[in-house]
Write an enzyme that holds these catalytic residues in place. Sequence first.
Site, mmCIF file in Angstrom:
data_model
loop_
_atom_site.group_PDB
_atom_site.id
_atom_site.type_symbol
_atom_site.label_atom_id
_atom_site.label_comp_id
_atom_site.label_asym_id
_atom_site.label_seq_id
_atom_site.Cartn_x
_atom_site.Cartn_y
_atom_site.Cartn_z
ATOM 1 N N ALA A 66 0.876 -1.183 0.000
ATOM 2 C CA ALA A 66 0.000 0.000 0.000
ATOM 3 C C ALA A 66 0.907 1.224 0.000
ATOM 4 C CB ALA A 66 -0.867 -0.018 1.245
ATOM 5 N N GLY A 111 0.372 -5.110 0.767
ATOM 6 C CA GLY A 111 -0.792 -5.141 -0.121
ATOM 7 C C GLY A 111 -0.479 -5.761 -1.475
ATOM 8 N N GLU A 114 -0.770 -9.369 -0.917
ATOM 9 C CA GLU A 114 -2.206 -9.639 -0.708
ATOM 10 C C GLU A 114 -2.946 -9.666 -2.059
ATOM 11 O OE1 GLU A 114 -2.417 -6.431 2.289
ATOM 12 O OE2 GLU A 114 -3.436 -7.903 3.546
ATOM 13 N N GLU A 134 3.952 -5.447 7.227
ATOM 14 C CA GLU A 134 3.097 -4.469 7.915
ATOM 15 C C GLU A 134 3.491 -4.239 9.369
ATOM 16 O OE1 GLU A 134 2.033 -6.628 5.719
ATOM 17 O OE2 GLU A 134 0.422 -5.773 4.500
HETATM 18 N N1 DAK Z 1 4.544 3.306 -0.818
HETATM 19 C C1 DAK Z 1 4.938 4.494 -1.385
HETATM 20 N N2 DAK Z 1 6.106 4.643 -2.025
HETATM 21 C C2 DAK Z 1 6.931 3.584 -2.099
HETATM 22 C C3 DAK Z 1 6.602 2.321 -1.540
HETATM 23 C C4 DAK Z 1 5.336 2.200 -0.872
HETATM 24 N N3 DAK Z 1 4.906 1.059 -0.339
HETATM 25 N N4 DAK Z 1 7.606 1.461 -1.753
HETATM 26 C C5 DAK Z 1 8.549 2.165 -2.431
HETATM 27 N N5 DAK Z 1 8.143 3.421 -2.651
HETATM 28 C C6 DAK Z 1 8.841 4.495 -3.346
HETATM 29 C C7 DAK Z 1 10.018 4.999 -2.511
HETATM 30 O O1 DAK Z 1 9.564 5.946 -1.554
HETATM 31 C C8 DAK Z 1 10.892 5.606 -3.590
HETATM 32 O O2 DAK Z 1 10.338 6.855 -3.938
HETATM 33 P P1 DAK Z 1 11.283 8.184 -4.032
HETATM 34 O O3 DAK Z 1 11.929 8.281 -2.706
HETATM 35 O O4 DAK Z 1 12.228 7.839 -5.166
HETATM 36 O O5 DAK Z 1 10.314 9.265 -4.337
HETATM 37 C C9 DAK Z 1 10.698 4.666 -4.770
HETATM 38 O O6 DAK Z 1 9.469 3.963 -4.517
HETATM 39 C C10 DAK Z 1 11.805 3.641 -4.910
HETATM 40 O O7 DAK Z 1 11.935 2.976 -3.668
HETATM 41 P P2 DAK Z 1 13.335 2.808 -2.888
HETATM 42 O O8 DAK Z 1 14.265 3.915 -3.237
HETATM 43 O O9 DAK Z 1 13.030 2.576 -1.462
HETATM 44 O O10 DAK Z 1 13.900 1.467 -3.570
HETATM 45 P P3 DAK Z 1 14.886 0.409 -2.918
HETATM 46 O O11 DAK Z 1 15.294 -0.495 -4.021
HETATM 47 O O12 DAK Z 1 15.954 1.067 -2.124
HETATM 48 O O13 DAK Z 1 13.986 -0.409 -1.892
HETATM 49 C C11 DAK Z 1 11.980 -1.621 -1.167
HETATM 50 C C12 DAK Z 1 12.915 -1.201 -2.359
HETATM 51 C C13 DAK Z 1 10.761 -2.294 -1.762
HETATM 52 C C14 DAK Z 1 12.753 -2.591 -0.268
HETATM 53 C C15 DAK Z 1 11.625 -0.336 -0.367
HETATM 54 O O14 DAK Z 1 11.126 0.640 -1.302
HETATM 55 C C16 DAK Z 1 10.586 -0.591 0.668
HETATM 56 O O15 DAK Z 1 10.897 -1.107 1.740
HETATM 57 N N6 DAK Z 1 9.346 -0.198 0.369
HETATM 58 C C17 DAK Z 1 8.279 -0.267 1.320
HETATM 59 C C18 DAK Z 1 7.779 -1.688 1.471
HETATM 60 C C19 DAK Z 1 6.652 -1.723 2.426
HETATM 61 O O16 DAK Z 1 6.842 -1.644 3.645
HETATM 62 N N7 DAK Z 1 5.434 -1.749 1.886
HETATM 63 C C20 DAK Z 1 4.259 -1.480 2.621
HETATM 64 C C21 DAK Z 1 3.809 -2.728 3.294
HETATM 65 S S1 DAK Z 1 2.473 -2.325 4.338
HETATM 66 C C22 DAK Z 1 -4.680 -0.659 5.034
HETATM 67 C C23 DAK Z 1 -4.812 -1.757 4.220
HETATM 68 C C24 DAK Z 1 -3.700 -2.354 3.717
HETATM 69 C C25 DAK Z 1 -2.441 -1.881 4.044
HETATM 70 C C26 DAK Z 1 -2.341 -0.776 4.837
HETATM 71 C C27 DAK Z 1 -3.433 -0.167 5.326
HETATM 72 N N8 DAK Z 1 -5.786 -0.008 5.548
HETATM 73 C C28 DAK Z 1 -6.915 -0.781 5.839
HETATM 74 C C29 DAK Z 1 -5.691 1.312 6.082
HETATM 75 C C30 DAK Z 1 -1.270 -2.492 3.537
HETATM 76 C C31 DAK Z 1 -0.083 -2.139 4.049
HETATM 77 C C32 DAK Z 1 1.127 -2.482 3.377
HETATM 78 O O17 DAK Z 1 1.164 -2.863 2.234
#
Ligand code: DAK
Length: 259
Positions: A66, A111, A114, A134
């Site tokens: 997400a 997400g 998911e 998450e």
């Molecule tokens: N959201 C927004 N931007 C993201 C992103 C994300 N999930 N993942 C990556 N990006 C963006 C980065 O911010 C970066 O943008 P700039 O800084 O260049 O503007 C760009 O994509 C490239 O990412 P990185 O520079 O970080 O790339 P790396 O190769 O260094 O790292 C990575 C790749 C995938 C390991 C890293 O980007 C990362 O850890 N990303 C986040 C992964 C993550 O934690 N995903 C979220 C999981 S939680 C809900 C329902 C569902 C959910 C939530 C709420 N509600 C009911 C309210 C679900 C939650 C989730 O999915």
Amino acid sequence: MNFETLEFKREGNIGILTINRPKALNALNAQVIQDLKSFLTQVKSEKGLRALILTGSGEKAFVAGADIKEMESISAADAKQFSENGQIVFQEIEDLPIPTIAAVNGFALGGGLELAMACDFIVATKTAKLGLPEVSLGLIPGYGGTQRLARYCGKGVARMMTLTGDVFTADQCAIWGLVTMVTDPTELIPTCLKLAASISKRSPLGVALAKKSINQGYDLDQTAGMSLEAKLFAEVFASADKKEGVAAFLEKRAPNFND
Ligand code: DAK
């Protein structure tokens, strides 16, 4: 079909849907969820579509979760609604009568995983990384992850992946039964197309009802599941597809199933 964050194309009777926000690693923001919702409404009237492949644009990610930047602006009161909207969209994907294949070409996190689990099969590249991070963000999966992962892999693996928040290789996820096939990156889409083509030769009604029987029966006890299977068997037995399939076998020719 025209969407801000999605691209749809067809290769014959197979559709390929690409989530297209490569700069944010295809993270699911509200616009993507809205576009998926509209896509699901429109895809139902696509003629002759026999299978759908979902993938992410670019070389790095299927969907990195997400949109974390967007999450900052969501209140706790809106979160339930946000989760339910996403859950409805993902459930609609799971319930599509045609088979769906998640072509995981990189990170499938939160997400993103998911979404992949709402599909019928996950095919992933050797370099793909999958996980539910998450809990590292002080959240829990909100788009069905805690429910679908346990159904895929059992509660032990589901707890391990969800509570550690770690990311895992495609090979490890294949051992757990989460990933169905692992490919070289260049072979990902060809492998998915081959799988889709194999299914698309079969009876569309047979495929749809067999999928329904497995998915709906999984949550029933065995007796109720058998009864569901018998009901769907009777439904397919009365169909033009059954008539054509059996006639083709007896006439020693390939069947010609229509939609
Ligand atoms: N959201 C927004 N931007 C993201 C992103 C994300 N999930 N993942 C990556 N990006 C963006 C980065 O911010 C970066 O943008 P700039 O800084 O260049 O503007 C760009 O994509 C490239 O990412 P990185 O520079 O970080 O790339 P790396 O190769 O260094 O790292 C990575 C790749 C995938 C390991 C890293 O980007 C990362 O850890 N990303 C986040 C992964 C993550 O934690 N995903 C979220 C999981 S939680 C809900 C329902 C569902 C959910 C939530 C709420 N509600 C009911 C309210 C679900 C939650 C989730 O999915």
